[in-house]
Design a protein around this motif. Structure first.
Motif, mmCIF file in Angstrom:
data_model
loop_
_atom_site.group_PDB
_atom_site.id
_atom_site.type_symbol
_atom_site.label_atom_id
_atom_site.label_comp_id
_atom_site.label_asym_id
_atom_site.label_seq_id
_atom_site.Cartn_x
_atom_site.Cartn_y
_atom_site.Cartn_z
ATOM 1 N N PRO A 1 0.832 -1.213 0.000
ATOM 2 C CA PRO A 1 0.000 0.000 0.000
ATOM 3 C C PRO A 1 0.864 1.260 0.000
ATOM 4 C CG PRO A 1 0.036 -1.012 2.176
ATOM 5 C CD PRO A 1 0.745 -1.960 1.269
ATOM 6 N N GLY A 2 0.434 2.245 -0.744
ATOM 7 C CA GLY A 2 1.146 3.518 -0.783
ATOM 8 C C GLY A 2 2.301 3.571 -1.753
ATOM 9 N N VAL A 3 2.642 2.464 -2.407
ATOM 10 C CA VAL A 3 3.743 2.449 -3.379
ATOM 11 C C VAL A 3 3.147 2.526 -4.781
ATOM 12 C CG1 VAL A 3 5.729 1.191 -4.278
ATOM 13 C CG2 VAL A 3 5.184 1.086 -1.836
ATOM 14 N N TYR A 4 3.375 3.658 -5.466
ATOM 15 C CA TYR A 4 2.807 3.863 -6.805
ATOM 16 C C TYR A 4 3.859 4.280 -7.832
ATOM 17 C CZ TYR A 4 -1.592 3.645 -4.275
ATOM 18 O OH TYR A 4 -2.638 3.219 -3.485
ATOM 19 N N VAL A 5 5.116 4.350 -7.426
ATOM 20 C CA VAL A 5 6.213 4.625 -8.370
ATOM 21 C C VAL A 5 7.252 3.518 -8.213
ATOM 22 C CG1 VAL A 5 5.876 7.115 -8.499
ATOM 23 C CG2 VAL A 5 7.274 6.174 -6.666
ATOM 24 N N PHE B 1 3.615 -1.751 -14.233
ATOM 25 C CA PHE B 1 3.107 -0.945 -13.121
ATOM 26 C C PHE B 1 3.752 0.443 -13.100
ATOM 27 C CE2 PHE B 1 1.045 -4.667 -11.721
ATOM 28 C CZ PHE B 1 0.197 -4.339 -10.665
ATOM 29 N N ALA B 2 4.958 0.549 -13.599
ATOM 30 C CA ALA B 2 5.637 1.849 -13.618
ATOM 31 C C ALA B 2 5.091 2.747 -14.713
ATOM 32 C CB ALA B 2 7.138 1.658 -13.804
ATOM 33 N N LYS C 1 -6.237 -4.241 -8.503
ATOM 34 C CA LYS C 1 -6.871 -2.977 -8.115
ATOM 35 C C LYS C 1 -5.866 -1.825 -8.164
ATOM 36 C CE LYS C 1 -10.149 -3.101 -5.256
ATOM 37 N NZ LYS C 1 -11.009 -3.277 -4.064
ATOM 38 N N LYS C 2 -4.630 -2.082 -7.741
ATOM 39 C CA LYS C 2 -3.615 -1.030 -7.789
ATOM 40 C C LYS C 2 -3.358 -0.591 -9.231
ATOM 41 C CE LYS C 2 0.113 -0.947 -5.151
ATOM 42 N NZ LYS C 2 1.482 -1.152 -4.608
ATOM 43 N N LEU C 3 -3.262 -1.555 -10.148
ATOM 44 C CA LEU C 3 -3.024 -1.215 -11.543
ATOM 45 C C LEU C 3 -4.211 -0.461 -12.131
ATOM 46 C CD1 LEU C 3 -1.139 -1.360 -13.934
ATOM 47 C CD2 LEU C 3 -2.092 -3.619 -14.497
ATOM 48 N N GLN C 4 -5.402 -0.788 -11.707
ATOM 49 C CA GLN C 4 -6.581 -0.048 -12.170
ATOM 50 C C GLN C 4 -6.554 1.388 -11.648
ATOM 51 O OE1 GLN C 4 -9.492 -2.908 -10.728
ATOM 52 N NE2 GLN C 4 -10.044 -3.485 -12.837
ATOM 53 N N HIS C 5 -6.152 1.564 -10.406
ATOM 54 C CA HIS C 5 -6.016 2.924 -9.867
ATOM 55 C C HIS C 5 -4.968 3.716 -10.637
ATOM 56 C CE1 HIS C 5 -7.780 1.739 -5.668
ATOM 57 N NE2 HIS C 5 -8.704 1.900 -6.594
ATOM 58 N N LEU C 6 -3.839 3.056 -10.953
ATOM 59 C CA LEU C 6 -2.797 3.739 -11.722
ATOM 60 C C LEU C 6 -3.283 4.081 -13.130
ATOM 61 C CD1 LEU C 6 0.306 1.624 -10.642
ATOM 62 C CD2 LEU C 6 -0.143 4.023 -10.090
ATOM 63 N N THR C 7 -4.166 3.260 -13.666
ATOM 64 C CA THR C 7 -4.736 3.552 -14.984
ATOM 65 C C THR C 7 -5.601 4.807 -14.934
ATOM 66 O OG1 THR C 7 -4.743 1.190 -15.538
ATOM 67 C CG2 THR C 7 -6.172 2.631 -16.841
ATOM 68 N N ILE C 8 -6.358 4.969 -13.857
ATOM 69 C CA ILE C 8 -7.156 6.193 -13.686
ATOM 70 C C ILE C 8 -6.240 7.410 -13.640
ATOM 71 C CG2 ILE C 8 -8.743 7.428 -12.154
ATOM 72 C CD1 ILE C 8 -9.828 4.723 -11.249
ATOM 73 N N VAL C 9 -5.099 7.270 -12.953
ATOM 74 C CA VAL C 9 -4.132 8.372 -12.885
ATOM 75 C C VAL C 9 -3.620 8.723 -14.280
ATOM 76 C CG1 VAL C 9 -1.859 9.054 -12.021
ATOM 77 C CG2 VAL C 9 -3.442 7.829 -10.523
ATOM 78 N N SER C 10 -3.294 7.704 -15.080
ATOM 79 C CA SER C 10 -2.806 7.957 -16.441
ATOM 80 C C SER C 10 -3.852 8.674 -17.286
ATOM 81 C CB SER C 10 -2.412 6.632 -17.113
ATOM 82 O OG SER C 10 -1.301 6.054 -16.462
ATOM 83 N N LEU C 11 -5.105 8.285 -17.140
ATOM 84 C CA LEU C 11 -6.179 8.953 -17.880
ATOM 85 C C LEU C 11 -6.361 10.396 -17.408
ATOM 86 C CD1 LEU C 11 -8.810 6.053 -17.955
ATOM 87 C CD2 LEU C 11 -7.368 6.843 -19.850
ATOM 88 N N ALA C 12 -6.187 10.615 -16.101
ATOM 89 C CA ALA C 12 -6.345 11.964 -15.547
ATOM 90 C C ALA C 12 -5.253 12.911 -16.033
ATOM 91 C CB ALA C 12 -6.346 11.898 -14.024
ATOM 92 N N ILE C 13 -4.081 12.349 -16.368
ATOM 93 C CA ILE C 13 -2.996 13.189 -16.895
ATOM 94 C C ILE C 13 -3.373 13.761 -18.260
ATOM 95 C CG2 ILE C 13 -0.603 13.158 -17.699
ATOM 96 C CD1 ILE C 13 -0.035 11.052 -15.550
ATOM 97 N N LYS C 14 -4.133 12.985 -19.036
ATOM 98 C CA LYS C 14 -4.521 13.411 -20.389
ATOM 99 C C LYS C 14 -5.695 14.379 -20.377
ATOM 100 C CE LYS C 14 -3.010 8.987 -22.349
ATOM 101 N NZ LYS C 14 -3.443 7.752 -23.071
#
Length: 282
Positions: free
Chosen positions: A49-53, A81-82, A105-118
């Motif tokens: 938990p808390g590791v996203y990079v 994941f990176a 679930k973590k990868l799905q959350h990171l996918t939301i982050v990638s979409l939010a960047i665009k």
């Protein structure tokens, strides 16, 4: 024997840094991890938990060695994941490790982050497709989890069927995208300088208007003061003239009264003299 204060300070600094950079402890462990221990380390970091990079861990020699070996799927999964998304996982599962529910679930959350960047407004339709979710209710639950996990900040617009993102955590940057990021930062700096110059002009204009208003106010106050003095002087002169007029009227009345008294006295004297003459005559 005195304690080694420098060692205590370094240990405390490392603990403080690790607390604010959760990947650091895994980077330190990777220095001595070999074989199965290295693979287990990757599993732990993907679920942590808390590791996203993960860029720092990918750059470690022991991890980089996995790229061409029989355990390349672990390196590929860490690389995904990176920099990657859940859609890319679905398209390349043969080269990747089977994800646990926590990893998924973590990868799905990171996918939301990638979409939010665009884009800051992400349609539900796009999210459902990218995250491979069938029902809107499940999608909204996942977004709410990401918001509570401080991964993104935003709100759900159920009427427009979209996610409005105000903030998202950062992700790892590919080496090839560094120059692009530099150009973006330069453009941002130029925009900031333009805005700053505009604000300075507005401030200068506002200060000039303020000085004009202050001078105008002072001129009006001076004019009012002068008018008050003039009115006071004129009022004093009018009072003197009124007093002089009243005094002149009193003197005239007094003189007339004296004349009346004098005339009356004279007439009384003449009348008395006439009576005396009449008595003396035979």
């Amino acid at each position: 024997m005195t304690p080694d204060l420098s060692l205590d300070f370094e240990t405390s600094a490392q603990q403080h840094y690790s607390a604010h950079n959760p990947i650091e402890q895994y980077v330190l462990l990777s220095k001595s991890a070999k074989g199965a221990a290295c693979l287990e380390l990757i599993k732990q970091v993907l679920e942590a938990p808390g590791v996203y990079v993960f860029g720092e861990l990918l750059a470690m020699p022991n991890i980089a060695e996995l790229q061409t070996g029989p355990s390349a799927s672990y390196f590929n999964t860490l690389h995904l994941f990176a920099y990657g998304t859940y859609r890319q996982y679905l398209e390349n599962q043969a080269q990747l490790v089977q994800l646990t529910p926590v990893m998924r679930k973590k990868l799905q959350h990171l996918t939301i982050v990638s979409l939010a960047i665009k884009t800051k407004c992400i349609p539900y339709k796009e999210l459902l497709e990218e995250l491979d979710i069938k029902h809107v209710r499940d999608l909204e639950d996942m977004i709410i989890e990401a918001i509570y996990g401080d991964i993104i900040h935003g709100k759900l617009d159920q009427k427009k069927q979209q996610l409005e993102v105000d903030y998202a955590i950062g992700r790892d940057i590919r080496q090839g995208n560094v120059s692009e990021l530099g150009n973006f930062l330069e453009e941002w700096c130029d925009s900031c300088e333009t805005i700053l110059a505009c604000l300075e002009n507005q401030i200068h204009r506002a200060n000039s208007e303020k000085q004009k208003r202050i001078k105008h106010k002072e001129a009006i106050e001076l004019e009012i003061t002068n008018l008050k003095k003039l009115i006071k002087v004129q009022g004093g002169n009018d009072s003197d003239e009124a007093m002089a007029t009243d005094s002149g009227r009193e003197i005239t009345a007094y003189n007339m009264e004296l004349r009346k008294k004098s005339s009356k006295s004279k007439s009384q004297k003449v009348s008395g003299a006439a009576k005396m003459l009449s008595r003396q005559m035979p």
